[in-house]
Design an enzyme around this catalytic site. Structure first.
Site, mmCIF file in Angstrom:
data_model
loop_
_atom_site.group_PDB
_atom_site.id
_atom_site.type_symbol
_atom_site.label_atom_id
_atom_site.label_comp_id
_atom_site.label_asym_id
_atom_site.label_seq_id
_atom_site.Cartn_x
_atom_site.Cartn_y
_atom_site.Cartn_z
ATOM 1 N N TYR A 160 16.142 -19.329 14.468
ATOM 2 C CA TYR A 160 17.488 -19.897 14.437
ATOM 3 C C TYR A 160 17.948 -20.233 15.847
ATOM 4 O O TYR A 160 18.500 -21.315 16.100
ATOM 5 C CB TYR A 160 18.440 -18.902 13.777
ATOM 6 C CG TYR A 160 19.873 -19.374 13.649
ATOM 7 C CD1 TYR A 160 20.226 -20.282 12.664
ATOM 8 C CD2 TYR A 160 20.859 -18.887 14.510
ATOM 9 C CE1 TYR A 160 21.550 -20.714 12.536
ATOM 10 C CE2 TYR A 160 22.172 -19.308 14.385
ATOM 11 C CZ TYR A 160 22.517 -20.212 13.396
ATOM 12 O OH TYR A 160 23.819 -20.639 13.273
ATOM 13 N N SER B 47 25.646 -22.955 18.107
ATOM 14 C CA SER B 47 25.792 -21.494 18.089
ATOM 15 C C SER B 47 25.515 -20.935 19.475
ATOM 16 O O SER B 47 24.672 -21.464 20.221
ATOM 17 C CB SER B 47 24.802 -20.875 17.097
ATOM 18 O OG SER B 47 24.732 -19.473 17.235
#
Length: 228
Positions: free
Chosen positions: A152, A136
């Site tokens: 995250y 990501s």
């Protein structure tokens, strides 16, 4: 080794990007092992894909889970480490619950690490393999780590580090290990995103089927290398 002889394993295959990647690999003629945390989810997708698809139950947080799947399905040629969770959107780094951070690290980083330990040795012995870490932009230092989802972001930065380590270990063996930033994709994590899972899957499958002279140990976005 022809494309049709390859066996690909996808973690978190029951929805979103994982489901789209599984369908794309299957459409290319690969034999696909679709994994999910429950038998119903995995078997449902395998039945939907049809011949050449196989289901396996895998919770990547289970220390012995990947090894059990390896014993069940045998060696595979391609692994797509797609399983991931995001629990802390909107949390400040100074206030995010450590339980949430730990859970994200366990799934997003250690889960992929466990899967690699189970399947990479076979690839090295056979002299061919592809591993794709679905990462990501939130975990890219070049982007700036996202403080809006701190646990995250740290987990994806660590996944990028794992990619580099695994690529260094397998250099010269015929195994290529890369991370892919699929961008903002319309999934349960980001239902408002414009990019479809099918579009993201095309880039991930490209990385999963690279030729022998393809890159290893790099971060990819839209089939181009980007900075970590």
């Amino acid at each position: 080794m022809t494309t049709q002889s390859h066996v690909a394993l996808v973690t978190g295959a029951n929805r979103g990007i994982g489901r789209a990647v599984s369908a794309c690999l299957h459409a290319l003629g690969l034999r696909v092992v679709v994994t999910a945390r429950t038998a119903d989810e995995a078997e449902g997708l395998a039945a939907e894909l049809g011949g050449g698809a196989r289901a396996a139950v895998l919770d990547v947080t289970d220390e012995e889970g990947p090894a059990r799947v390896r014993d069940q399905v045998g060696p595979v040629d391609i692994v797509v480490n797609n399983a991931g969770i995001q629990l802390d959107w909107g949390c400040a780094p100074s206030a995010v619950p450590m339980e949430w951070v730990g859970r994200q690290l366990d799934v997003n980083v250690l889960g992929a690490w466990r899967v690699c330990q189970a399947f990479l040795p076979d690839m090295v012995r056979r002299g061919w393999g592809r591993v794709v870490m679905v990462s990501s932009g939130t975990g890219a230092f070049s982007n700036g780590l996202s403080a809006r989802t701190p646990g995250y972001a740290v987990s994806k930065a660590a996944l990028n580090a794992l990619t580099v380590l695994m690529a260094a270990e397998t250099e010269g063996t015929g195994v290529l290990v890369n991370a892919v930033n699929p961008g903002l994709v319309r999934t349960r994590m980001r239902p408002d995103a414009e990019r479809t899972p099918e579009a993201a899957a095309e880039d991930i499958v490209w990385a999963a089927t690279l030729p022998a002279d393809g890159p290893s140990g790099v971060f990819l976005r839209g089939r181009r290398t980007i900075p970590w």
